[in-house]
Design an enzyme around this catalytic site. Structure first.
Site, PDB file in Angstrom:
ATOM      1  N   HIS A  24      20.540 -22.377  26.619  1.00  0.00           N
ATOM      2  CA  HIS A  24      19.131 -22.555  26.999  1.00  0.00           C
ATOM      3  C   HIS A  24      18.323 -21.468  26.289  1.00  0.00           C
ATOM      4  O   HIS A  24      18.845 -20.373  26.043  1.00  0.00           O
ATOM      5  CB  HIS A  24      19.057 -22.379  28.520  1.00  0.00           C
ATOM      6  CG  HIS A  24      17.740 -22.694  29.144  1.00  0.00           C
ATOM      7  ND1 HIS A  24      16.672 -21.836  29.085  1.00  0.00           N
ATOM      8  CD2 HIS A  24      17.325 -23.766  29.861  1.00  0.00           C
ATOM      9  CE1 HIS A  24      15.655 -22.366  29.746  1.00  0.00           C
ATOM     10  NE2 HIS A  24      16.030 -23.538  30.219  1.00  0.00           N
ATOM     11  N   ASP A  70      25.630 -17.384  32.024  1.00  0.00           N
ATOM     12  CA  ASP A  70      24.443 -18.067  32.534  1.00  0.00           C
ATOM     13  C   ASP A  70      24.937 -19.107  33.540  1.00  0.00           C
ATOM     14  O   ASP A  70      25.521 -20.121  33.164  1.00  0.00           O
ATOM     15  CB  ASP A  70      23.698 -18.717  31.360  1.00  0.00           C
ATOM     16  CG  ASP A  70      22.520 -19.575  31.810  1.00  0.00           C
ATOM     17  OD1 ASP A  70      22.404 -19.853  33.024  1.00  0.00           O
ATOM     18  OD2 ASP A  70      21.726 -19.983  30.946  1.00  0.00           O
ATOM     19  N   GLN A  94      23.287 -23.676  35.983  1.00  0.00           N
ATOM     20  CA  GLN A  94      23.683 -25.044  36.337  1.00  0.00           C
ATOM     21  C   GLN A  94      24.956 -25.085  37.167  1.00  0.00           C
ATOM     22  O   GLN A  94      25.168 -26.032  37.933  1.00  0.00           O
ATOM     23  CB  GLN A  94      23.868 -25.897  35.074  1.00  0.00           C
ATOM     24  CG  GLN A  94      22.600 -26.149  34.282  1.00  0.00           C
ATOM     25  CD  GLN A  94      21.587 -27.008  35.033  1.00  0.00           C
ATOM     26  OE1 GLN A  94      21.922 -27.772  35.938  1.00  0.00           O
ATOM     27  NE2 GLN A  94      20.335 -26.876  34.677  1.00  0.00           N
ATOM     28  N   LYS A 100      17.211 -23.937  41.432  1.00  0.00           N
ATOM     29  CA  LYS A 100      18.171 -24.990  41.080  1.00  0.00           C
ATOM     30  C   LYS A 100      19.285 -25.079  42.122  1.00  0.00           C
ATOM     31  O   LYS A 100      20.260 -25.785  41.952  1.00  0.00           O
ATOM     32  CB  LYS A 100      18.743 -24.732  39.690  1.00  0.00           C
ATOM     33  CG  LYS A 100      17.696 -24.930  38.598  1.00  0.00           C
ATOM     34  CD  LYS A 100      18.224 -24.652  37.215  1.00  0.00           C
ATOM     35  CE  LYS A 100      17.090 -24.851  36.211  1.00  0.00           C
ATOM     36  NZ  LYS A 100      17.465 -24.457  34.855  1.00  0.00           N
TER      37      LYS A 100
HETATM   38  C1  LIG Z   1      17.113 -23.644  34.032  1.00  0.00           C
HETATM   39  C2  LIG Z   1      18.040 -22.890  33.173  1.00  0.00           C
HETATM   40  C3  LIG Z   1      17.733 -21.605  32.721  1.00  0.00           C
HETATM   41  C4  LIG Z   1      16.423 -20.935  33.019  1.00  0.00           C
HETATM   42  O1  LIG Z   1      16.194 -20.803  34.369  1.00  0.00           O
HETATM   43  P1  LIG Z   1      14.764 -20.306  34.919  1.00  0.00           P
HETATM   44  O2  LIG Z   1      14.811 -20.674  36.347  1.00  0.00           O
HETATM   45  O3  LIG Z   1      13.719 -21.078  34.151  1.00  0.00           O
HETATM   46  O4  LIG Z   1      14.688 -18.854  34.677  1.00  0.00           O
HETATM   47  C5  LIG Z   1      18.659 -20.962  31.945  1.00  0.00           C
HETATM   48  N1  LIG Z   1      19.827 -21.534  31.637  1.00  0.00           N
HETATM   49  C6  LIG Z   1      20.172 -22.758  32.050  1.00  0.00           C
HETATM   50  C7  LIG Z   1      21.499 -23.333  31.672  1.00  0.00           C
HETATM   51  C8  LIG Z   1      19.280 -23.489  32.817  1.00  0.00           C
HETATM   52  O5  LIG Z   1      19.597 -24.724  33.211  1.00  0.00           O
END
Ligand SMILES: *Cc1c(COP(=O)(O)O)cnc(C)c1O
Length: 409
Positions: free
Chosen positions: A126, A203, A206, A229
């Site tokens: 991302h 990260d 998800q 999320k």
């Molecule tokens: C949504 C997302 C982000 C960014 O998250 P924010 O809530 O916009 O800071 C980073 N990496 C992945 C894989 C995402 O799905």
């Protein structure tokens, strides 16, 4: 199966957003990879805090200030347990994944990096896991390199191994691609990276809503995710970092709460995690995140992943029967994310036809432009599934895609 169906129909009823109509049709929400809907219990928690418990934390000498501080710190405990962190002090509340990664780039990478050092990311990251590294790399004359992604959306582990060297200082990788759905073996990647002495940031934006995360088992140095999320509000997120590393890091922002003593000339900084939480934090957000985690735990991740797997499989099978559909991302290990295109049709046209039928998907590059370039496409239509979706949503979605296909063929 029947038992689970009843369970998930009960869960669905806890999301009032789904009782609405859109364009005169039943609302089908398939955009949970962008943000999840919020269950009543979480929304009510925020309301209750604001109406009855409101107070700042870590400062007031009165009843509600004490209560708010306790609840904020309880949320930290809940979050630490959720990630299986070794200690509660390894959890820092931030705004979201983006801020967590920027914090590490600024406070960890910036003092560390020297000319020609390397930060290794992947082609499926991302933008939030690309741009902060570029900023710090350009300042320190270091390099950002990316591990290749195979045609089916899997990470090329051979390429990863060939790119790891003593120059690699940080490996930053997503646990699950927000567009391909690919779930990466972050435990193995961490092991490989540690062998060359690199630190690892995962990260987790998800993955947290999909499976149990154990940061000690992964052994990653940093882990980031966003509350929104994970059924919590916007503006609250989490950075996990190993305590021994956190203690060596300088603050990211200056202000109240992050200091222990302030003079005009200089200040001494507070202990971790407070050193990294300057100013008034998102108290209600943290408390709501704790509430969302409890909500998920009460369902259990085994049932959650089974349910989502069923939906993903049904949707994938159905899509494959529609002419001219091209699925983007077919790795063997996938999260509940289904990206596709209709041949010779622009993704936003498909998104629009679905929207007219009350079906919410995402159409675009999904903040992953390098991946789109790698795959030679400008974007995809993405349907993502969550605990409140059911098989009827999948059927309506497939009908919608069929309609688009007939319209544009
Ligand atoms: C949504 C997302 C982000 C960014 O998250 P924010 O809530 O916009 O800071 C980073 N990496 C992945 C894989 C995402 O799905």
């Amino acid at each position: 199966m029947i038992e689970n169906e009843t369970l998930f129909e009960n869960i669905r009823r806890q999301f009032p957003a789904l009782t609405q109509k859109v364009n005169g049709r039943e609302f089908v929400y398939l955009d949970s990879a962008a943000t999840t809907l919020k269950p009543e219990v979480v929304a009510k928690r925020v309301y209750h805090f604001n109406q009855y418990e409101i107070s700042n934390v870590h400062r007031g000498a009165h009843y509600f200030a004490d209560q708010a501080t306790q609840k904020y710190e309880e949320a930290r405990k809940t979050t630490a347990a959720f990630l299986n962190a070794k200690t509660t002090t390894e959890v820092i509340f931030v705004r979201g994944t983006t801020e967590a990664i920027n914090l590490i780039a600024y406070s960890f990478a910036r003092p560390l990096l020297k000319e020609n050092d390397e930060i290794l990311i992947t082609e499926m990251e991302h933008h939030a896991n690309i741009v902060p590294w570029q900023i710090v790399a350009s300042e320190k004359r270091a390099k950002v390199r990316a591990v290749l992604v195979k045609e089916n959306g899997e990470l090329d582990l051979e390429d990863l191994k060939s790119k790891l060297s003593s120059k690699t200082k940080i490996v930053a990788v997503t646990a699950c691609s927000n567009i391909l759905g690919t779930v990466n073996n972050v435990k193995l990647i961490t092991e490989l990276a540690h062998k060359v002495g690199a630190k690892v940031l995962v990260d987790g934006a998800q993955i947290v809503s999909q499976e149990v995360v154990d940061v000690q088992d992964i052994n990653c140095d940093f882990f980031a995710f966003s509350g929104h999320k994970l059924f919590a509000p916007f503006g609250i997120g989490v950075l996990y970092a190993k305590k021994e590393i956190l203690e060596t890091m300088p603050p990211y922002q200056g202000g109240g709460s992050m200091i222990s003593d302030v003079c005009i000339e200089s200040s001494t900084y507070n202990d971790v995690p407070y050193r990294f939480e300057a100013g008034t934090p998102n108290v209600e957000g943290a408390i709501a995140l704790g509430c969302a985690i409890e909500f998920l735990k009460s369902i259990g991740f085994t049932k959650i992943s089974e349910h989502k797997k069923d939906l993903l499989e049904a949707a994938t099978e159905g899509l494959l029967k529609i002419p001219q559909v091209q699925i983007v991302g077919t790795a063997p290990r996938k999260g509940p994310i289904l990206s596709f295109n209709l041949l010779k049709t622009h993704h936003s046209d498909v998104g629009q036809v679905l929207d007219q039928q009350g079906i919410a998907v995402r159409a675009g590059h999904h903040c992953t432009q390098p991946l789109m370039k790698r795959l030679g496409i400008s974007g995809t239509v993405r349907a993502s599934f969550s605990i409140y979706n059911n098989i009827k949503d999948v059927d309506l979605f497939l009908k919608g895609v069929k309609k688009a296909q007939e319209l544009f063929q």
